[in-house]
Design a protein around this motif. Sequence first.
Motif, PDB file in Angstrom:
ATOM      1  N   LEU A 142      69.145  -1.841   2.143  1.00 55.82           N
ATOM      2  CA  LEU A 142      69.536  -2.243   0.783  1.00 55.82           C
ATOM      3  C   LEU A 142      70.357  -3.533   0.811  1.00 55.82           C
ATOM      4  O   LEU A 142      70.171  -4.420  -0.030  1.00 55.82           O
ATOM      5  CB  LEU A 142      70.343  -1.131   0.097  1.00 55.82           C
ATOM      6  N   VAL A 143      71.254  -3.638   1.759  1.00 57.81           N
ATOM      7  CA  VAL A 143      72.087  -4.845   1.893  1.00 57.81           C
ATOM      8  C   VAL A 143      71.186  -6.073   2.091  1.00 57.81           C
ATOM      9  O   VAL A 143      71.347  -7.110   1.433  1.00 57.81           O
ATOM     10  CB  VAL A 143      73.075  -4.689   3.083  1.00 57.81           C
ATOM     11  N   ALA A 144      70.235  -5.946   2.994  1.00 55.48           N
ATOM     12  CA  ALA A 144      69.377  -7.091   3.311  1.00 55.48           C
ATOM     13  C   ALA A 144      68.453  -7.442   2.144  1.00 55.48           C
ATOM     14  O   ALA A 144      68.249  -8.629   1.830  1.00 55.48           O
ATOM     15  CB  ALA A 144      68.561  -6.791   4.568  1.00 55.48           C
ATOM     16  N   VAL A 145      67.910  -6.429   1.484  1.00 57.21           N
ATOM     17  CA  VAL A 145      67.018  -6.685   0.337  1.00 57.21           C
ATOM     18  C   VAL A 145      67.810  -7.337  -0.803  1.00 57.21           C
ATOM     19  O   VAL A 145      67.344  -8.302  -1.436  1.00 57.21           O
ATOM     20  CB  VAL A 145      66.350  -5.378  -0.138  1.00 57.21           C
ATOM     21  N   THR A 146      69.015  -6.825  -1.047  1.00 53.83           N
ATOM     22  CA  THR A 146      69.842  -7.379  -2.121  1.00 53.83           C
ATOM     23  C   THR A 146      70.196  -8.833  -1.815  1.00 53.83           C
ATOM     24  O   THR A 146      70.079  -9.709  -2.685  1.00 53.83           O
ATOM     25  CB  THR A 146      71.126  -6.539  -2.293  1.00 53.83           C
ATOM     26  N   ASP A 147      70.631  -9.099  -0.595  1.00 54.63           N
ATOM     27  CA  ASP A 147      70.967 -10.474  -0.209  1.00 54.63           C
ATOM     28  C   ASP A 147      69.768 -11.404  -0.423  1.00 54.63           C
ATOM     29  O   ASP A 147      69.905 -12.514  -0.959  1.00 54.63           O
ATOM     30  CB  ASP A 147      71.363 -10.530   1.274  1.00 54.63           C
ATOM     31  N   ALA A 148      68.608 -10.974   0.030  1.00 49.08           N
ATOM     32  CA  ALA A 148      67.419 -11.825  -0.067  1.00 49.08           C
ATOM     33  C   ALA A 148      67.061 -12.103  -1.524  1.00 49.08           C
ATOM     34  O   ALA A 148      66.721 -13.237  -1.899  1.00 49.08           O
ATOM     35  CB  ALA A 148      66.241 -11.171   0.655  1.00 49.08           C
ATOM     36  N   ALA A 149      67.168 -11.070  -2.362  1.00 44.86           N
ATOM     37  CA  ALA A 149      66.792 -11.234  -3.773  1.00 44.86           C
ATOM     38  C   ALA A 149      67.762 -12.170  -4.500  1.00 44.86           C
ATOM     39  O   ALA A 149      67.346 -13.017  -5.296  1.00 44.86           O
ATOM     40  CB  ALA A 149      66.734  -9.872  -4.457  1.00 44.86           C
ATOM     41  N   ILE A 150      69.049 -12.009  -4.200  1.00 47.16           N
ATOM     42  CA  ILE A 150      70.041 -12.867  -4.862  1.00 47.16           C
ATOM     43  C   ILE A 150      69.842 -14.321  -4.429  1.00 47.16           C
ATOM     44  O   ILE A 150      69.892 -15.243  -5.250  1.00 47.16           O
ATOM     45  CB  ILE A 150      71.466 -12.363  -4.530  1.00 47.16           C
ATOM     46  N   ALA A 151      69.601 -14.525  -3.135  1.00 49.31           N
ATOM     47  CA  ALA A 151      69.384 -15.883  -2.635  1.00 49.31           C
ATOM     48  C   ALA A 151      68.125 -16.495  -3.252  1.00 49.31           C
ATOM     49  O   ALA A 151      68.107 -17.669  -3.655  1.00 49.31           O
ATOM     50  CB  ALA A 151      69.280 -15.864  -1.115  1.00 49.31           C
ATOM     51  N   ALA A 152      67.082 -15.694  -3.345  1.00 48.82           N
ATOM     52  CA  ALA A 152      65.814 -16.199  -3.900  1.00 48.82           C
ATOM     53  C   ALA A 152      65.999 -16.658  -5.335  1.00 48.82           C
ATOM     54  O   ALA A 152      65.495 -17.720  -5.738  1.00 48.82           O
ATOM     55  CB  ALA A 152      64.753 -15.102  -3.827  1.00 48.82           C
ATOM     56  N   GLU A 153      66.732 -15.876  -6.108  1.00 57.01           N
ATOM     57  CA  GLU A 153      66.880 -16.247  -7.516  1.00 57.01           C
ATOM     58  C   GLU A 153      67.720 -17.519  -7.654  1.00 57.01           C
ATOM     59  O   GLU A 153      67.448 -18.352  -8.526  1.00 57.01           O
ATOM     60  CB  GLU A 153      67.464 -15.072  -8.300  1.00 57.01           C
ATOM     61  N   ARG A 154      68.719 -17.691  -6.773  1.00 57.57           N
ATOM     62  CA  ARG A 154      69.461 -18.963  -6.783  1.00 57.57           C
ATOM     63  C   ARG A 154      68.516 -20.132  -6.479  1.00 57.57           C
ATOM     64  O   ARG A 154      68.623 -21.203  -7.058  1.00 57.57           O
ATOM     65  CB  ARG A 154      70.592 -18.932  -5.753  1.00 57.57           C
ATOM     66  N   LEU A 155      67.584 -19.893  -5.564  1.00 56.19           N
ATOM     67  CA  LEU A 155      66.627 -20.947  -5.225  1.00 56.19           C
ATOM     68  C   LEU A 155      65.732 -21.269  -6.421  1.00 56.19           C
ATOM     69  O   LEU A 155      65.433 -22.430  -6.706  1.00 56.19           O
ATOM     70  CB  LEU A 155      65.819 -20.528  -3.997  1.00 56.19           C
ATOM     71  N   VAL A 156      65.342 -20.225  -7.139  1.00 54.93           N
ATOM     72  CA  VAL A 156      64.505 -20.439  -8.340  1.00 54.93           C
ATOM     73  C   VAL A 156      65.272 -21.269  -9.375  1.00 54.93           C
ATOM     74  O   VAL A 156      64.724 -22.204  -9.969  1.00 54.93           O
ATOM     75  CB  VAL A 156      64.073 -19.081  -8.930  1.00 54.93           C
ATOM     76  N   VAL A 157      66.535 -20.928  -9.583  1.00 55.30           N
ATOM     77  CA  VAL A 157      67.338 -21.677 -10.561  1.00 55.30           C
ATOM     78  C   VAL A 157      67.422 -23.146 -10.142  1.00 55.30           C
ATOM     79  O   VAL A 157      67.276 -24.059 -10.967  1.00 55.30           O
ATOM     80  CB  VAL A 157      68.744 -21.042 -10.700  1.00 55.30           C
ATOM     81  N   ALA A 158      67.636 -23.380  -8.835  1.00 56.46           N
ATOM     82  CA  ALA A 158      67.719 -24.762  -8.344  1.00 56.46           C
ATOM     83  C   ALA A 158      66.392 -25.486  -8.548  1.00 56.46           C
ATOM     84  O   ALA A 158      66.355 -26.649  -8.980  1.00 56.46           O
ATOM     85  CB  ALA A 158      68.115 -24.767  -6.871  1.00 56.46           C
ATOM     86  N   ALA A 159      65.289 -24.807  -8.246  1.00 57.33           N
ATOM     87  CA  ALA A 159      63.968 -25.440  -8.406  1.00 57.33           C
ATOM     88  C   ALA A 159      63.735 -25.819  -9.867  1.00 57.33           C
ATOM     89  O   ALA A 159      63.260 -26.929 -10.177  1.00 57.33           O
ATOM     90  CB  ALA A 159      62.874 -24.490  -7.913  1.00 57.33           C
ATOM     91  N   GLU A 160      64.074 -24.913 -10.770  1.00 61.52           N
ATOM     92  CA  GLU A 160      63.876 -25.206 -12.201  1.00 61.52           C
ATOM     93  C   GLU A 160      64.774 -26.370 -12.633  1.00 61.52           C
ATOM     94  O   GLU A 160      64.367 -27.210 -13.437  1.00 61.52           O
ATOM     95  CB  GLU A 160      64.133 -23.943 -13.034  1.00 61.52           C
ATOM     96  N   ALA A 161      65.984 -26.446 -12.080  1.00 60.67           N
ATOM     97  CA  ALA A 161      66.879 -27.567 -12.414  1.00 60.67           C
ATOM     98  C   ALA A 161      66.298 -28.894 -11.937  1.00 60.67           C
ATOM     99  O   ALA A 161      66.605 -29.948 -12.508  1.00 60.67           O
ATOM    100  CB  ALA A 161      68.258 -27.332 -11.791  1.00 60.67           C
TER     101      ALA A 161
END
Length: 286
Positions: A142-161
Amino acid sequence: MSDRTPAPTTIPAADRAACFAARYAGATDAPGDGPWSPVVADLMNHRSVRGFLPDPLAAGTLETLVGAAQSAASSSNLQSWSVVAVEDPARRARLAEWSNHQRHIAVAPLFLVFVADLSRASRLAAARVRPAAALDRFDMLLVAVTDAAIAAERLVVAAEALGLGTVYIGALRNRMAEVAAELALPRHALPLFGLSIGHPDPAVVTAVKPRLPQALVLHRERYVTPDDEADRIAAYDGAMRAFEARQGMAVLDWSDKVLNRVADAASLGDRAAIGAVTVALGFGMT
Ligand SMILES: Cc1cc2nc3c(=O)[nH]c(=O)nc-3n(C[C@H](O)[C@H](O)[C@H](O)COP(=O)(O)O)c2cc1C
């Protein structure tokens, strides 16, 4: 951020009210006034992009995006995730085939695979001759999945910016074992989902997809099932039908989509068996 060039598919949403109206298909029950910022406007303007130009990304884009992703919070700062950047067209084509032949994976120049990664911790323990018995506990997954998902969404926000488009690819899990082998993932590394990234094709118009009303999602102090849940879901079905018709998509009630998905394990296709694949790749469920 406010003076950046908008992405070609961005529908300008000047203020908070417009953003709420678009996100809730005019059915917002949020108060008219409240704190606001251009960053929040960008977040509320999110939409997945599935029509890409094949044009390459500017040099340094990947590193900028990963910098944003690594700036995300991380559980105990364990940083138990990794990302594999796939640009090779032949490899993208294979991953597209394994993900229900989703064309955008082959067209967009960059495909990222987000990985729940406990292998670094495992290697560290082996190198220092230290025990690592907790690695196969479910909470570590759960720790690893949560970390990966949070990081991915930050990357998506950056890409959209940066004016880029993205779409997550959960269908990658259809062939989890093959994906792990294709990417040479070590034991204790689990491919969770992909992300296609590229320049949006201006000929393909995307729109903000309505979400459930906050009354169904936001609970105050304790979880209370709303008395009018069924009515509100019926209203949301109507909003989604209208959205799908406008977008030229197959029209299907949101509630039927949920019901179809949860009906039986067969509706998950090959994903019904990924518990066993996850264990085989070194993770535990206890
Ligand atoms: C974990 C995850 C997996 C997804 N997998 C796919 C996918 O395989 N193919 C696809 O076209 N969209 C995929 N999506 C995108 C969703 O369909 C999309 O986010 C949702 O319909 C809401 O639309 P929006 O992002 O435009 O607001 C995925 C999204 C998430 C978060």
